[in-house]
Design an enzyme around this catalytic site. Sequence first.
Site, PDB file in Angstrom:
ATOM      1  N   GLU A 115       0.942  -1.155   0.017  1.00  7.92           N
ATOM      2  CA  GLU A 115      -0.012   0.188   0.111  1.00  7.92           C
ATOM      3  C   GLU A 115       0.863   1.240   0.009  1.00  7.92           C
ATOM      4  O   GLU A 115       1.943   1.143   0.580  1.00  7.92           O
ATOM      5  CB  GLU A 115      -0.857   0.099   1.267  1.00  7.92           C
ATOM      6  CG  GLU A 115      -1.342  -1.175   1.726  1.00  7.92           C
ATOM      7  CD  GLU A 115      -1.452  -1.102   3.210  1.00  7.92           C
ATOM      8  OE1 GLU A 115      -2.436  -1.896   3.850  1.00  7.92           O
ATOM      9  OE2 GLU A 115      -1.255  -0.366   4.192  1.00  7.92           O
ATOM     10  N   LYS A 117       2.616   4.497   1.152  1.00  6.60           N
ATOM     11  CA  LYS A 117       2.735   5.128   2.433  1.00  6.60           C
ATOM     12  C   LYS A 117       2.297   6.484   2.773  1.00  6.60           C
ATOM     13  O   LYS A 117       2.747   7.391   1.932  1.00  6.60           O
ATOM     14  CB  LYS A 117       4.397   4.967   3.107  1.00  6.60           C
ATOM     15  CG  LYS A 117       4.452   5.630   4.370  1.00  6.60           C
ATOM     16  CD  LYS A 117       5.949   5.238   4.890  1.00  6.60           C
ATOM     17  CE  LYS A 117       5.956   5.367   6.488  1.00  6.60           C
ATOM     18  NZ  LYS A 117       5.653   6.711   6.876  1.00  6.60           N
ATOM     19  N   ASP A 119       1.289  10.136   3.645  1.00  7.04           N
ATOM     20  CA  ASP A 119       1.980  11.057   4.567  1.00  7.04           C
ATOM     21  C   ASP A 119       0.849  11.916   5.563  1.00  7.04           C
ATOM     22  O   ASP A 119       0.645  13.167   4.949  1.00  7.04           O
ATOM     23  CB  ASP A 119       2.823  12.234   3.628  1.00  7.04           C
ATOM     24  CG  ASP A 119       3.957  12.715   4.223  1.00  7.04           C
ATOM     25  OD1 ASP A 119       4.839  13.482   3.621  1.00  7.04           O
ATOM     26  OD2 ASP A 119       4.339  12.399   5.318  1.00  7.04           O
ATOM     27  N   CYS A 410      28.729  31.449  23.700  1.00 10.85           N
ATOM     28  CA  CYS A 410      27.128  31.282  23.328  1.00 10.85           C
ATOM     29  C   CYS A 410      26.856  32.736  22.609  1.00 10.85           C
ATOM     30  O   CYS A 410      27.008  33.714  23.393  1.00 10.85           O
ATOM     31  CB  CYS A 410      26.150  31.030  24.425  1.00 10.85           C
ATOM     32  SG  CYS A 410      24.562  30.994  24.003  1.00 10.85           S
ATOM     33  N   CYS A 428      25.803  25.228  25.093  1.00 12.15           N
ATOM     34  CA  CYS A 428      26.069  26.371  26.067  1.00 12.15           C
ATOM     35  C   CYS A 428      25.731  25.981  27.396  1.00 12.15           C
ATOM     36  O   CYS A 428      25.095  25.172  27.621  1.00 12.15           O
ATOM     37  CB  CYS A 428      25.015  27.433  25.542  1.00 12.15           C
ATOM     38  SG  CYS A 428      24.886  28.698  26.768  1.00 12.15           S
TER      39      CYS A 428
HETATM   40  S1  IVH Z   1       1.673   0.190   8.897  1.00 15.92           S
HETATM   41  C1  IVH Z   1       3.150  -2.077  12.476  1.00 15.92           C
HETATM   42  N1  IVH Z   1       0.642   1.407   6.573  1.00 15.92           N
HETATM   43  O1  IVH Z   1       3.930   5.186   8.783  1.00 15.92           O
HETATM   44  C2  IVH Z   1       2.824  -1.218  11.139  1.00 15.92           C
HETATM   45  N2  IVH Z   1       1.692   2.579   8.272  1.00 15.92           N
HETATM   46  O2  IVH Z   1       6.399   4.914  10.084  1.00 15.92           O
HETATM   47  C3  IVH Z   1       2.534  -0.165  11.545  1.00 15.92           C
HETATM   48  N3  IVH Z   1       1.729   4.973   7.416  1.00 15.92           N
HETATM   49  O3  IVH Z   1       3.026   5.375  12.226  1.00 15.92           O
HETATM   50  C4  IVH Z   1       2.317   1.131  10.281  1.00 15.92           C
HETATM   51  N4  IVH Z   1       0.767   5.009   5.378  1.00 15.92           N
HETATM   52  O4  IVH Z   1       1.339   6.784  10.500  1.00 15.92           O
HETATM   53  C5  IVH Z   1       1.287   1.575   7.952  1.00 15.92           C
HETATM   54  N5  IVH Z   1       0.015   1.868   4.658  1.00 15.92           N
HETATM   55  C6  IVH Z   1       0.690   2.130   5.499  1.00 15.92           C
HETATM   56  C7  IVH Z   1       0.857   3.499   6.027  1.00 15.92           C
HETATM   57  C8  IVH Z   1       1.573   3.650   7.514  1.00 15.92           C
HETATM   58  C9  IVH Z   1       1.341   5.447   6.369  1.00 15.92           C
HETATM   59  C10 IVH Z   1       2.607   5.435   8.626  1.00 15.92           C
HETATM   60  C11 IVH Z   1       1.774   5.312  10.040  1.00 15.92           C
HETATM   61  C12 IVH Z   1       2.915   4.884  10.797  1.00 15.92           C
HETATM   62  C13 IVH Z   1       4.100   5.244  10.089  1.00 15.92           C
HETATM   63  C14 IVH Z   1       5.245   4.461  10.403  1.00 15.92           C
END
Ligand code: IVH
Length: 743
Positions: A115, A117, A119, A410, A428
């Site tokens: 899937e 990732k 943002d 400083c 500092c």
């Molecule tokens: S799975 C145990 N799937 O990435 C796995 N995370 O770096 C838990 N995120 O805190 C996360 N898209 O906020 C998963 N398709 C996706 C994601 C995803 C974004 C984010 C999520 C997580 C962070 C981890």
Amino acid sequence: MKKSAAAARLEELRMLIAHHDYRYYVLDEPEVPDSEYDRLFRELRDLEGAHPDLVTPDSPTQRVGGAPLAAFHEVEHRVPMLSLDNALTAQAMREFDRRVRERLQREGDVVYAAEPKLDGLAINLRYEHGLLVEAATRGDGRRGENVTQNVRTIGAVPLRLRGGGWPDVLEVRGEIFMPRKGFDELNARQRAAGDKTFANPRNAAAGSLRQLDPTITATRPLAMFSYGVGEIDGGAMGATHSANMALLKGWGLPVSPELQVLEGLDACDAYFDDMGRRRARLAYDIDGVVFKVDALADQQRLGFVARAPRWAIARKFPAQEELTVVEAIEFQVGRTGAVTPVARLHPVFVGGVTVSNATLHNMDEIARKDVRVGDTVFVRRAGDVIPEVVRVLIERRPKATSPVDMPTQCPECGSDIVRPEGEAVARCSGGLFCPAQRKEAIKHFASRRAMDIEGLGDKLVEQLVDLGLVEDPADLFALDVETLSGLERMGEKSAHNLVDALIRSRDTTLPRFLFALGILGIGETIAATVAETCGTLDAVEALRLSNLIEIKPSQAKRLHEILEGHPEQRARMLDLTVVNGAKWFTHAHAAMLAERFERIRDAVAAGPDALANAPDTKIEGVGDVLAEKLVTFFRQPHNRDVIGKLQHAGVRWPAIEVRPDDAVLALSGKTFVLTGTLSQPRDVFKARLLALGAKVAGSVSNKTDFVVAGVEAGSKLDKANALGVPVLDEEQLEALLADAVGQ
Ligand code: IVH
């Protein structure tokens, strides 16, 4: 309309609207035009208006409700919310796949779910008996903030699950984000209203979710995709991640339409490349692809390391880079005194925003990259990270540039800047006095485990400093009821209480007082040891490095030879750090010798015997690095002034009881190994462990009780896992230390 008929129509309208929400948000296939949807919504609202007793909490009209909050409540996650390991290259991805296959002893391809990732920010939605009862942010993974009121306003989040067959308790994990179009419109509105605009969709999503007033969140175009589950109780889910996502989708939760099940590494690489090409055309920002082992039984076998699962990885898109020119290099002092070099850049558009400042991290980085004013540099901005200077384009360097020097004082307060050997960060040393550190110093001073000034919270400290009422901790004791009761949100009663608390707090203990000074690296345990060893504050203040740091006669002889043989090293003693051929000779040693010899030439003239030093004070857990921090702190005139003012204001403590030598400490007999990068130098953690009686070893064996793994822990962590030695992350270590201190 009769009440029973109204009730029936209301139920029908809610079902219809939920159905259209599902078509729109989950299936992305609306069945009716917006006007029809709006008509249904209006009918529902009017009918509810006529029959307020028939309004149900899951009615779509009830998304926005409730009064603004004063603050978010903390929520403990029943199942921790983990983070993900990153793969930045195809090679790293290949290694991830290899590790998975090895651990699963799989010859053929592994099936992965892929899937994008997203943002945005992670959310946990808790449904009980099909109703949304709580929504919480990820926070630190164990505890987040209760943002239920706000999440209820997000159209994509069902207030009631569709259909049936869901577990009694179902926690859905997902990402809340803001699609780009909504983001642009929001910024246009903000601009028109003269409000501040958001730098990127992620910030806008985070800012919108953290509104205390849900009516504001309701106006923000937030969306969500589900990507996992948390606690499940009273019911079953599927056998694979992808099956679970299909179940969630059926129950009305939005799932990424890009989710695909892939066999083997090659298919993953192809998906990643394809996503990279399509990325710009998606309606929302993504920063990579998450690959997860699809079979949940396999996920379970693979388990976790520290805070990330072994069964998933986030493959990140390469960071975005641009060229620009360094116009100046300045030094900023952070809240904790860290002095960070910052490059002022000719503004450049990179990674979706205009960048005019980039961090240079620390002096080592500047030296390594040899960044100079006037240089043309590559600037990188990846996702939400701070822009950084990647490298210099040497071909374009103008004539007559010079390397950058670290200031010795400083820029904020003039106190000495110190940078202990082995630490990248210069700081500092004017902890109590420096304006940049003022707020943090005072918050720490007032905190429960320090001076324990009841009722003096962080917000109040900020207010007092901002109003100029308090410049250093000693000023706190001059506050009176009249001044305090004039403050925002402060009645006469609380003003009285605070003054009483201030008076009470003046009777403290020496360990607490030393801890309250906020000397870097001097935590509660070390503060207690220092207090117990020295007995009085005068004795602590009188400590010189020569009381604490050893140079053996044989080392002195060698050092003398080296210094004598290197006429080029005849500058100030303090400028010496690691001396070639005497690796043990650190900045702390140099600082100690500088107490006696300003120039190296003088040290050479004094002869080898004069360079030896036999310390007379052994403070358990205080090595050379901490010794230097301790002594430097008390050497700063400003810090001594503040301490004097505090004593003058009546801060005092009883005589110290000395700890018997043979006391058994909380961690006696336990052996720890530290590996990877922690938030502070390992020595700091080592000292704290030693002070509690633990041993700290350099390598992992079956005698090891715990391995503490920081970021990028390597072979030691692997060995710990192979031997079944318990692995702690930094947070767990802190918890263990806190327990041990409490014993
Ligand atoms: S799975 C145990 N799937 O990435 C796995 N995370 O770096 C838990 N995120 O805190 C996360 N898209 O906020 C998963 N398709 C996706 C994601 C995803 C974004 C984010 C999520 C997580 C962070 C981890």
